[in-house]
Design a protein around this motif. Structure first.
Motif, PDB file in Angstrom:
ATOM      1  N   GLY A 176      24.057  31.370  44.389  1.00  0.00           N
ATOM      2  CA  GLY A 176      25.087  30.347  44.410  1.00  0.00           C
ATOM      3  C   GLY A 176      24.716  29.051  43.732  1.00  0.00           C
ATOM      4  N   GLY A 177      23.393  28.748  43.592  1.00  0.00           N
ATOM      5  CA  GLY A 177      23.010  27.491  42.967  1.00  0.00           C
ATOM      6  C   GLY A 177      23.550  26.306  43.752  1.00  0.00           C
ATOM      7  N   TYR A 178      23.481  25.117  43.144  1.00  0.00           N
ATOM      8  CA  TYR A 178      23.955  23.950  43.892  1.00  0.00           C
ATOM      9  C   TYR A 178      25.478  23.846  43.899  1.00  0.00           C
ATOM     10  CZ  TYR A 178      24.444  21.133  39.552  1.00  0.00           C
ATOM     11  OH  TYR A 178      24.817  20.640  38.318  1.00  0.00           O
ATOM     12  N   THR A 179      26.164  24.670  43.104  1.00  0.00           N
ATOM     13  CA  THR A 179      27.621  24.692  43.152  1.00  0.00           C
ATOM     14  C   THR A 179      28.155  25.677  44.184  1.00  0.00           C
ATOM     15  OG1 THR A 179      27.806  26.441  41.483  1.00  0.00           O
ATOM     16  CG2 THR A 179      27.731  24.164  40.683  1.00  0.00           C
ATOM     17  N   GLY A 180      27.288  26.577  44.655  1.00  0.00           N
ATOM     18  CA  GLY A 180      27.742  27.625  45.566  1.00  0.00           C
ATOM     19  C   GLY A 180      28.412  28.784  44.860  1.00  0.00           C
ATOM     20  N   MET A 181      28.345  28.807  43.521  1.00  0.00           N
ATOM     21  CA  MET A 181      29.026  29.855  42.753  1.00  0.00           C
ATOM     22  C   MET A 181      28.041  30.807  42.097  1.00  0.00           C
ATOM     23  SD  MET A 181      32.331  28.090  40.899  1.00  0.00           S
ATOM     24  CE  MET A 181      31.451  26.663  40.243  1.00  0.00           C
ATOM     25  N   GLN A 182      28.354  32.093  42.148  1.00  0.00           N
ATOM     26  CA  GLN A 182      27.660  33.102  41.369  1.00  0.00           C
ATOM     27  C   GLN A 182      28.334  33.196  40.005  1.00  0.00           C
ATOM     28  OE1 GLN A 182      27.910  36.562  43.899  1.00  0.00           O
ATOM     29  NE2 GLN A 182      26.294  35.828  45.274  1.00  0.00           N
ATOM     30  N   PRO A 183      27.688  33.836  39.005  1.00  0.00           N
ATOM     31  CA  PRO A 183      28.257  33.836  37.651  1.00  0.00           C
ATOM     32  C   PRO A 183      29.708  34.306  37.570  1.00  0.00           C
ATOM     33  CG  PRO A 183      25.991  34.573  37.569  1.00  0.00           C
ATOM     34  CD  PRO A 183      26.323  34.413  39.029  1.00  0.00           C
ATOM     35  N   ALA A 184      30.053  35.389  38.246  1.00  0.00           N
ATOM     36  CA  ALA A 184      31.432  35.888  38.184  1.00  0.00           C
ATOM     37  C   ALA A 184      32.418  34.887  38.784  1.00  0.00           C
ATOM     38  CB  ALA A 184      31.540  37.238  38.891  1.00  0.00           C
ATOM     39  N   GLN A 185      31.991  34.171  39.808  1.00  0.00           N
ATOM     40  CA  GLN A 185      32.867  33.172  40.422  1.00  0.00           C
ATOM     41  C   GLN A 185      33.075  31.988  39.490  1.00  0.00           C
ATOM     42  OE1 GLN A 185      30.320  32.852  43.953  1.00  0.00           O
ATOM     43  NE2 GLN A 185      32.052  33.482  45.230  1.00  0.00           N
ATOM     44  N   PHE A 186      32.016  31.561  38.804  1.00  0.00           N
ATOM     45  CA  PHE A 186      32.151  30.480  37.838  1.00  0.00           C
ATOM     46  C   PHE A 186      33.090  30.892  36.712  1.00  0.00           C
ATOM     47  CE2 PHE A 186      30.834  28.188  34.003  1.00  0.00           C
ATOM     48  CZ  PHE A 186      30.817  26.882  34.449  1.00  0.00           C
ATOM     49  N   ARG A 187      32.899  32.119  36.204  1.00  0.00           N
ATOM     50  CA  ARG A 187      33.788  32.626  35.149  1.00  0.00           C
ATOM     51  C   ARG A 187      35.240  32.594  35.607  1.00  0.00           C
ATOM     52  NH1 ARG A 187      33.550  38.712  35.306  1.00  0.00           N
ATOM     53  NH2 ARG A 187      34.794  38.149  37.158  1.00  0.00           N
ATOM     54  N   ASP A 188      35.504  33.091  36.798  1.00  0.00           N
ATOM     55  CA  ASP A 188      36.876  33.150  37.305  1.00  0.00           C
ATOM     56  C   ASP A 188      37.466  31.752  37.462  1.00  0.00           C
ATOM     57  OD1 ASP A 188      36.695  35.894  37.372  1.00  0.00           O
ATOM     58  OD2 ASP A 188      36.354  36.019  39.542  1.00  0.00           O
ATOM     59  N   ALA A 189      36.642  30.796  37.894  1.00  0.00           N
ATOM     60  CA  ALA A 189      37.130  29.432  38.061  1.00  0.00           C
ATOM     61  C   ALA A 189      37.513  28.822  36.710  1.00  0.00           C
ATOM     62  CB  ALA A 189      36.074  28.574  38.750  1.00  0.00           C
ATOM     63  N   VAL A 190      36.686  29.056  35.685  1.00  0.00           N
ATOM     64  CA  VAL A 190      36.985  28.528  34.347  1.00  0.00           C
ATOM     65  C   VAL A 190      38.226  29.211  33.778  1.00  0.00           C
ATOM     66  CG1 VAL A 190      36.147  28.365  31.974  1.00  0.00           C
ATOM     67  CG2 VAL A 190      34.598  27.897  33.876  1.00  0.00           C
ATOM     68  N   TRP A 191      38.300  30.518  33.905  1.00  0.00           N
ATOM     69  CA  TRP A 191      39.459  31.239  33.381  1.00  0.00           C
ATOM     70  C   TRP A 191      40.742  30.830  34.090  1.00  0.00           C
ATOM     71  CZ3 TRP A 191      37.420  36.959  32.600  1.00  0.00           C
ATOM     72  CH2 TRP A 191      36.660  36.992  31.429  1.00  0.00           C
ATOM     73  N   ALA A 192      40.670  30.598  35.394  1.00  0.00           N
ATOM     74  CA  ALA A 192      41.865  30.177  36.127  1.00  0.00           C
ATOM     75  C   ALA A 192      42.379  28.844  35.598  1.00  0.00           C
ATOM     76  CB  ALA A 192      41.556  30.078  37.626  1.00  0.00           C
ATOM     77  N   GLN A 193      41.460  27.914  35.313  1.00  0.00           N
ATOM     78  CA  GLN A 193      41.874  26.634  34.737  1.00  0.00           C
ATOM     79  C   GLN A 193      42.472  26.829  33.343  1.00  0.00           C
ATOM     80  OE1 GLN A 193      38.272  24.086  35.142  1.00  0.00           O
ATOM     81  NE2 GLN A 193      39.569  22.772  36.365  1.00  0.00           N
ATOM     82  N   ALA A 194      41.839  27.667  32.537  1.00  0.00           N
ATOM     83  CA  ALA A 194      42.347  27.920  31.185  1.00  0.00           C
ATOM     84  C   ALA A 194      43.746  28.538  31.243  1.00  0.00           C
ATOM     85  CB  ALA A 194      41.388  28.833  30.431  1.00  0.00           C
ATOM     86  N   ASP A 195      43.933  29.492  32.151  1.00  0.00           N
ATOM     87  CA  ASP A 195      45.245  30.133  32.299  1.00  0.00           C
ATOM     88  C   ASP A 195      46.309  29.108  32.683  1.00  0.00           C
ATOM     89  OD1 ASP A 195      44.001  32.526  31.720  1.00  0.00           O
ATOM     90  OD2 ASP A 195      43.977  33.246  33.787  1.00  0.00           O
ATOM     91  N   THR A 196      45.978  28.224  33.595  1.00  0.00           N
ATOM     92  CA  THR A 196      46.926  27.205  34.046  1.00  0.00           C
ATOM     93  C   THR A 196      47.331  26.278  32.905  1.00  0.00           C
ATOM     94  OG1 THR A 196      46.034  27.239  36.298  1.00  0.00           O
ATOM     95  CG2 THR A 196      47.256  25.276  35.649  1.00  0.00           C
ATOM     96  N   LEU A 197      46.366  25.943  32.048  1.00  0.00           N
ATOM     97  CA  LEU A 197      46.626  25.024  30.938  1.00  0.00           C
ATOM     98  C   LEU A 197      47.227  25.714  29.722  1.00  0.00           C
ATOM     99  CD1 LEU A 197      43.334  22.915  31.122  1.00  0.00           C
ATOM    100  CD2 LEU A 197      45.621  22.181  31.810  1.00  0.00           C
ATOM    101  N   GLY A 198      47.168  27.052  29.694  1.00  0.00           N
ATOM    102  CA  GLY A 198      47.701  27.789  28.556  1.00  0.00           C
ATOM    103  C   GLY A 198      46.726  27.947  27.411  1.00  0.00           C
ATOM    104  N   LEU A 199      45.434  27.814  27.682  1.00  0.00           N
ATOM    105  CA  LEU A 199      44.415  28.032  26.649  1.00  0.00           C
ATOM    106  C   LEU A 199      43.994  29.499  26.685  1.00  0.00           C
ATOM    107  CD1 LEU A 199      42.517  26.748  24.503  1.00  0.00           C
ATOM    108  CD2 LEU A 199      40.834  26.481  26.337  1.00  0.00           C
ATOM    109  N   PRO A 200      44.165  30.250  25.598  1.00  0.00           N
ATOM    110  CA  PRO A 200      43.800  31.674  25.607  1.00  0.00           C
ATOM    111  C   PRO A 200      42.321  31.867  25.956  1.00  0.00           C
ATOM    112  CG  PRO A 200      45.093  31.141  23.650  1.00  0.00           C
ATOM    113  CD  PRO A 200      44.749  29.837  24.314  1.00  0.00           C
ATOM    114  N   ARG A 201      42.056  32.909  26.713  1.00  0.00           N
ATOM    115  CA  ARG A 201      40.685  33.150  27.155  1.00  0.00           C
ATOM    116  C   ARG A 201      39.730  33.423  26.000  1.00  0.00           C
ATOM    117  NH1 ARG A 201      41.168  36.879  32.688  1.00  0.00           N
ATOM    118  NH2 ARG A 201      42.326  35.327  33.940  1.00  0.00           N
ATOM    119  N   ASP A 202      40.243  33.938  24.888  1.00  0.00           N
ATOM    120  CA  ASP A 202      39.330  34.209  23.777  1.00  0.00           C
ATOM    121  C   ASP A 202      38.890  32.926  23.078  1.00  0.00           C
ATOM    122  OD1 ASP A 202      41.624  33.499  22.412  1.00  0.00           O
ATOM    123  OD2 ASP A 202      41.823  35.372  21.315  1.00  0.00           O
TER     124      ASP A 202
END
Length: 431
Positions: free
Chosen positions: A57-83
């Motif tokens: 979890g590191g100091y954020t409490g997130m594992q790599p897949a959780q960090f990825r999902d958090a970034v992708w969720a923000q990108a999806d909300t803003l309309g920035l393509p994941r690629d």
């Protein structure tokens, strides 16, 4: 990563293009970075460090897949393509477990690498430069390279198991300490070209010995010291003439550029010069959370003056209390008198404050403060006193009246400096 490799090829062909890497896990920093990618019609490279995000979890409490999902969720909300969202791992190796024997630390590093690649992180900084328990200090180049090759094998197996684009790698032995220097700086020694040549040589040999010769073309960058660094209150600025020989050396190396760490707080001209001189990947982290802190501290002053001491959230006081009660993230770094430690905790360029934003008490204070300022809109004159650039943007209609957007805009200013520097400059513009 094909797009990143294409950018590297452009740079090697003489097009002075680069890319900056956002090394932060704070959601507001990431949101600002994603918005800038939309604004500039570009991709964004976001890297998590082994201390921020790991299998525990590191100091954020997130594992790599959780960090990825958090970034992708923000990108999806803003309309920035994941690629257009490129994920990387910074300082991946035994960094977080230096207090353990090397064998144990490397086994933990193997799991770390496997988790990052399996989660879709494809720019992998293999950092085995630190000594573990029982290791010589400093660790020799041959040992660093052998450990990096061992972790590269793990990354390749993980990619082959999970599919997707193959990873690209960053290597190096003269790696600055994550988050800025821990001691007071007067000057920084630029990496000698001979040292850079030896680093490439021993790593290439280690890749060959590990059966990774076919992977070597995906080693895209070498971390060296170009002569930039910062400590708690001072910045060592880039001087191109001191790095000229180092710059000439990498120009002759196929498919490899330099990656510059600790580039926070440099001047706009310095960033353009760094990219021109083949430091084509610029890492930024503390400068972004420093801008975040500046904006949030400004809002705290506005909240107390506008809403009164009884209703205000008292963010700064809450943060100071939490840092006193939980000193683990700053005690090793800040010394001197109690007053000096207070100044360092609150205002240091190394920004140890960034470790405390996820704390529940601090997050609650931020939420209350923002809510206060939304319920009672802030007069433009008061906003101008503490956030003058944002006040001008509000007045011009470029920025909303929402305090959350003021904070994002403060971070945006840092990001745009990097974004502009990474665009190819007209011939002779930096002469």
């Amino acid at each position: 990563m094909q797009s990143l490799q294409h950018l590297i090829r452009r740079h090697k062909a003489g097009d002075a293009a680069g890319i900056y890497s956002v090394c932060s896990a704070h959601p507001w920093v990431l949101e600002s970075a994603l918005r800038v990618a939309l604004e500039t019609d570009s991709a964004v490279l976001i890297e998590a460090t082994s201390n921020q995000v790991n299998q525990f979890g590191g100091y954020t409490g997130m594992q790599p897949a959780q960090f990825r999902d958090a970034v992708w969720a923000q990108a999806d909300t803003l309309g920035l393509p994941r690629d257009r969202v490129w994920l990387g791992g910074d300082h991946l190796g035994p960094n977080a477990w230096q207090d353990r024997p090397a064998q144990e630390a490397m086994q933990l590093a193997e799991t770390l690498i496997d988790d990052y690649v399996a989660a879709g992180f494809r720019k992998i900084h293999l950092d085995c430069s630190m000594s573990c328990q029982g290791d010589p200090i400093p660790l020799g180049d041959d040992d660093v390279a052998a450990r990096a090759a061992r972790l590269c094998q793990i990354a390749e197996r993980s990619w082959q198991r999970t599919g997707g684009e193959p990873p690209v790698y960053v290597i190096g032995t003269e790696v600055p300490v994550p988050g800025g220097a821990q001691e007071t700086l007067d000057d920084v020694q630029v990496t000698h070209p001979d040292a850079a040549a030896r680093t490439l040589q021993v790593h290439h040999a280690a890749w060959q010995q590990a059966g990774l010769e076919h992977v070597w073309p995906r080693v895209i960058a070498l971390v060296v010291q170009p002569g930039v660094e910062f400590d708690h209150h001072r910045v060592v600025h880039y001087q191109p003439e001191k790095a000229a020989a180092l710059s000439r050396f990498i120009a002759s190396q196929p498919h490899i550029v330099y990656e510059a760490h600790s580039t926070d707080y440099q001047t706009p001209l310095a960033y353009r010069q760094l990219v021109r001189d083949h430091f084509a990947i610029l890492k930024v982290g503390p400068a972004l959370t420093f801008a975040l802190r500046e904006a949030l501290f400004a809002l705290d002053h506005i909240d107390r003056q506008w809403n009164g001491e009884l209703k205000a959230a008292h963010l700064c006081d809450t943060l100071e209390q939490v840092m006193h009660e939980q000193p683990e993230q700053w005690r090793r770094y800040y010394h001197g008198t109690p007053h000096q430690q207070f100044i360092d905790r609150q205002y240091s360029l190394s920004d140890r404050v960034r470790y405390y934003w996820p704390q529940p008490q601090v997050q609650q204070a931020v939420d209350t403060m923002v809510s206060n300022l939304r319920q009672r809109p802030v007069p433009l004159a008061l906003l101008s006193q503490y956030l003058p650039e944002q006040a001008r943007a509000v007045s011009a209609g470029r920025l909303s009246h929402d305090p959350h957007d003021w904070v994002l805009d403060k971070i945006r200013g840092v990001l745009l400096t990097y974004a502009h520097a990474c665009q190819p400059q007209p011939q002779g513009a930096l002469a």
